[in-house]
Scaffold this motif. Structure first.
Motif, PDB file in Angstrom:
ATOM      1  N   VAL A   1       8.023  -0.566 -15.227  1.00  0.00           N
ATOM      2  CA  VAL A   1       9.254   0.228 -15.089  1.00  0.00           C
ATOM      3  C   VAL A   1       8.931   1.721 -15.219  1.00  0.00           C
ATOM      4  CG1 VAL A   1      11.458   0.804 -16.202  1.00  0.00           C
ATOM      5  CG2 VAL A   1      10.869  -1.589 -15.771  1.00  0.00           C
ATOM      6  N   ALA A   2       8.112   2.081 -16.202  1.00  0.00           N
ATOM      7  CA  ALA A   2       7.759   3.496 -16.395  1.00  0.00           C
ATOM      8  C   ALA A   2       7.050   4.061 -15.169  1.00  0.00           C
ATOM      9  CB  ALA A   2       6.884   3.646 -17.639  1.00  0.00           C
ATOM     10  N   LYS A   3       6.127   3.305 -14.589  1.00  0.00           N
ATOM     11  CA  LYS A   3       5.414   3.765 -13.393  1.00  0.00           C
ATOM     12  C   LYS A   3       6.367   3.917 -12.212  1.00  0.00           C
ATOM     13  CE  LYS A   3       0.886   1.962 -14.603  1.00  0.00           C
ATOM     14  NZ  LYS A   3      -0.109   0.916 -14.388  1.00  0.00           N
ATOM     15  N   LEU A   4       7.273   2.947 -12.059  1.00  0.00           N
ATOM     16  CA  LEU A   4       8.228   3.022 -10.946  1.00  0.00           C
ATOM     17  C   LEU A   4       9.193   4.188 -11.131  1.00  0.00           C
ATOM     18  CD1 LEU A   4       8.902  -0.780 -10.416  1.00  0.00           C
ATOM     19  CD2 LEU A   4       7.783   0.775  -8.790  1.00  0.00           C
ATOM     20  N   GLU A   5       9.562   4.469 -12.359  1.00  0.00           N
ATOM     21  CA  GLU A   5      10.421   5.637 -12.615  1.00  0.00           C
ATOM     22  C   GLU A   5       9.697   6.923 -12.267  1.00  0.00           C
ATOM     23  OE1 GLU A   5      13.456   3.990 -16.075  1.00  0.00           O
ATOM     24  OE2 GLU A   5      11.570   4.915 -16.709  1.00  0.00           O
ATOM     25  N   MET A   6       8.406   7.003 -12.584  1.00  0.00           N
ATOM     26  CA  MET A   6       7.628   8.197 -12.234  1.00  0.00           C
ATOM     27  C   MET A   6       7.507   8.355 -10.718  1.00  0.00           C
ATOM     28  SD  MET A   6       4.562   8.554 -15.023  1.00  0.00           S
ATOM     29  CE  MET A   6       4.121   6.840 -15.227  1.00  0.00           C
ATOM     30  N   ALA A   7       7.338   7.237 -10.017  1.00  0.00           N
ATOM     31  CA  ALA A   7       7.186   7.282  -8.560  1.00  0.00           C
ATOM     32  C   ALA A   7       8.486   7.666  -7.872  1.00  0.00           C
ATOM     33  CB  ALA A   7       6.690   5.938  -8.036  1.00  0.00           C
ATOM     34  N   GLY A   8       9.617   7.288  -8.473  1.00  0.00           N
ATOM     35  CA  GLY A   8      10.904   7.578  -7.861  1.00  0.00           C
ATOM     36  C   GLY A   8      10.998   6.959  -6.475  1.00  0.00           C
ATOM     37  N   ASP A   9      11.473   7.741  -5.515  1.00  0.00           N
ATOM     38  CA  ASP A   9      11.608   7.270  -4.142  1.00  0.00           C
ATOM     39  C   ASP A   9      10.385   7.629  -3.284  1.00  0.00           C
ATOM     40  OD1 ASP A   9      14.109   6.195  -4.653  1.00  0.00           O
ATOM     41  OD2 ASP A   9      15.154   8.044  -4.103  1.00  0.00           O
ATOM     42  N   HIS A  10       9.351   8.149  -3.921  1.00  0.00           N
ATOM     43  CA  HIS A  10       8.157   8.569  -3.190  1.00  0.00           C
ATOM     44  C   HIS A  10       7.384   7.337  -2.710  1.00  0.00           C
ATOM     45  CE1 HIS A  10       4.063  10.228  -2.659  1.00  0.00           C
ATOM     46  NE2 HIS A  10       4.739  11.247  -2.187  1.00  0.00           N
ATOM     47  N   MET A  11       7.381   7.127  -1.395  1.00  0.00           N
ATOM     48  CA  MET A  11       6.782   5.912  -0.832  1.00  0.00           C
ATOM     49  C   MET A  11       5.293   5.815  -1.139  1.00  0.00           C
ATOM     50  SD  MET A  11       7.517   3.060   0.408  1.00  0.00           S
ATOM     51  CE  MET A  11       9.207   3.285   0.872  1.00  0.00           C
ATOM     52  N   GLY A  12       4.596   6.936  -1.174  1.00  0.00           N
ATOM     53  CA  GLY A  12       3.169   6.897  -1.501  1.00  0.00           C
ATOM     54  C   GLY A  12       2.940   6.334  -2.900  1.00  0.00           C
ATOM     55  N   GLY A  13       3.734   6.786  -3.851  1.00  0.00           N
ATOM     56  CA  GLY A  13       3.634   6.279  -5.221  1.00  0.00           C
ATOM     57  C   GLY A  13       3.970   4.806  -5.305  1.00  0.00           C
ATOM     58  N   LEU A  14       5.009   4.401  -4.573  1.00  0.00           N
ATOM     59  CA  LEU A  14       5.397   2.986  -4.564  1.00  0.00           C
ATOM     60  C   LEU A  14       4.291   2.118  -3.966  1.00  0.00           C
ATOM     61  CD1 LEU A  14       9.153   3.229  -3.499  1.00  0.00           C
ATOM     62  CD2 LEU A  14       8.240   2.606  -5.749  1.00  0.00           C
ATOM     63  N   MET A  15       3.618   2.623  -2.954  1.00  0.00           N
ATOM     64  CA  MET A  15       2.545   1.855  -2.326  1.00  0.00           C
ATOM     65  C   MET A  15       1.343   1.722  -3.269  1.00  0.00           C
ATOM     66  SD  MET A  15       3.437   0.650   0.617  1.00  0.00           S
ATOM     67  CE  MET A  15       4.905   0.224  -0.300  1.00  0.00           C
ATOM     68  N   ILE A  16       1.056   2.770  -4.041  1.00  0.00           N
ATOM     69  CA  ILE A  16      -0.044   2.695  -5.016  1.00  0.00           C
ATOM     70  C   ILE A  16       0.281   1.642  -6.071  1.00  0.00           C
ATOM     71  CG2 ILE A  16      -1.197   3.938  -6.902  1.00  0.00           C
ATOM     72  CD1 ILE A  16      -1.029   6.462  -5.071  1.00  0.00           C
ATOM     73  N   ILE A  17       1.497   1.671  -6.593  1.00  0.00           N
ATOM     74  CA  ILE A  17       1.916   0.686  -7.596  1.00  0.00           C
ATOM     75  C   ILE A  17       1.889  -0.717  -6.995  1.00  0.00           C
ATOM     76  CG2 ILE A  17       3.832  -0.088  -9.063  1.00  0.00           C
ATOM     77  CD1 ILE A  17       4.616   2.970  -9.227  1.00  0.00           C
ATOM     78  N   ASP A  18       2.364  -0.834  -5.767  1.00  0.00           N
ATOM     79  CA  ASP A  18       2.355  -2.134  -5.091  1.00  0.00           C
ATOM     80  C   ASP A  18       0.926  -2.676  -4.996  1.00  0.00           C
ATOM     81  OD1 ASP A  18       3.910  -4.184  -3.591  1.00  0.00           O
ATOM     82  OD2 ASP A  18       2.647  -3.529  -1.918  1.00  0.00           O
ATOM     83  N   GLY A  19      -0.006  -1.821  -4.642  1.00  0.00           N
ATOM     84  CA  GLY A  19      -1.407  -2.231  -4.551  1.00  0.00           C
ATOM     85  C   GLY A  19      -1.968  -2.659  -5.895  1.00  0.00           C
ATOM     86  N   GLN A  20      -1.627  -1.903  -6.946  1.00  0.00           N
ATOM     87  CA  GLN A  20      -2.107  -2.254  -8.285  1.00  0.00           C
ATOM     88  C   GLN A  20      -1.558  -3.612  -8.732  1.00  0.00           C
ATOM     89  OE1 GLN A  20      -0.738   1.150 -10.515  1.00  0.00           O
ATOM     90  NE2 GLN A  20      -2.591   2.333 -10.117  1.00  0.00           N
ATOM     91  N   LEU A  21      -0.287  -3.830  -8.495  1.00  0.00           N
ATOM     92  CA  LEU A  21       0.336  -5.087  -8.922  1.00  0.00           C
ATOM     93  C   LEU A  21      -0.193  -6.270  -8.115  1.00  0.00           C
ATOM     94  CD1 LEU A  21       4.036  -4.005  -9.580  1.00  0.00           C
ATOM     95  CD2 LEU A  21       2.169  -4.296 -11.225  1.00  0.00           C
ATOM     96  N   GLY A  22      -0.580  -6.009  -6.882  1.00  0.00           N
ATOM     97  CA  GLY A  22      -1.121  -7.075  -6.032  1.00  0.00           C
ATOM     98  C   GLY A  22      -2.480  -7.587  -6.479  1.00  0.00           C
ATOM     99  N   ALA A  23      -3.138  -6.841  -7.363  1.00  0.00           N
ATOM    100  CA  ALA A  23      -4.457  -7.268  -7.865  1.00  0.00           C
ATOM    101  C   ALA A  23      -4.348  -8.358  -8.922  1.00  0.00           C
ATOM    102  CB  ALA A  23      -5.196  -6.069  -8.438  1.00  0.00           C
ATOM    103  N   ARG A  24      -3.133  -8.639  -9.392  1.00  0.00           N
ATOM    104  CA  ARG A  24      -2.955  -9.647 -10.435  1.00  0.00           C
ATOM    105  C   ARG A  24      -3.276 -11.040  -9.887  1.00  0.00           C
ATOM    106  NH1 ARG A  24       2.606 -11.288 -13.667  1.00  0.00           N
ATOM    107  NH2 ARG A  24       1.550 -12.455 -15.315  1.00  0.00           N
ATOM    108  N   LYS A  25      -4.071 -11.758 -10.600  1.00  0.00           N
ATOM    109  CA  LYS A  25      -4.444 -13.115 -10.186  1.00  0.00           C
ATOM    110  C   LYS A  25      -3.896 -14.132 -11.154  1.00  0.00           C
ATOM    111  CE  LYS A  25      -6.884 -11.714  -6.717  1.00  0.00           C
ATOM    112  NZ  LYS A  25      -6.145 -11.480  -5.555  1.00  0.00           N
TER     113      LYS A  25
END
Length: 161
Positions: free
Chosen positions: A137-161
């Protein structure tokens, strides 16, 4: 296992299966919105919640109890933006924590020492669950509506196995 402890465990099995079902629905929502990494993270969470339900069920069986599967309500299909979704994840994990604490209180009141020991694992697990959700939640709040930030977070979360 006395009736009060049985009831608390049995109802928590239902709650854990609902959690699993909810995370699966959230995963499908993020997949449909092309947040594949978030969908992956939520799918792994689905599997983890299912395992929690089975852990409770097996514990009951080991104690000679016969769990009764209760109906599981259908979760929502749309959870909004990634931030809105993960705020719901955090709220849900806080709710689950309150349920686990209530179960522990029942086990304590009923002097069910085996249940108290078993529930320690769940109490520790919930600290981790809330911390993970808070971090996202904190990371998504920092990213706001910035698509680049959302894509970085999306990539990080996708690494979860």
């Amino acid at each position: 296992m006395n009736e009060k402890v049985f009831k608390a465990y049995n109802e928590q099995i239902q709650a854990e299966f609902y959690s699993a079902y909810m995370y699966l629905a959230m995963s499908m929502d993020m997949e449909a919105k092309n947040f594949k990494g978030m969908a992956q993270w939520l799918y792994v969470q689905y599997e983890e919640e299912r395992e929690h339900a089975l852990k409770l069920l097996k514990f009951m069986q080991e104690r000679g109890a016969k769990p009764v599967l209760l109906p599981v309500e259908a979760p929502a299909a749309d959870y909004g933006t990634p931030l809105e979704l993960f705020k719901k994840v955090l709220a849900h994990e806080k709710y689950v924590t309150s349920r686990i604490h209530a179960m522990y209180e029942v086990a304590l009141a009923e002097k069910d020492y085996a249940a108290q020991v078993e529930l320690q694992w769940f109490i520790t697990e919930q600290v981790e669950e809330e911390a993970n959700a808070s971090d996202i939640v904190a990371k998504l709040e920092m990213a706001g509506d910035h698509m680049g930030g959302l894509m970085i977070i999306d990539g990080q979360l996708g690494a979860r196995k």
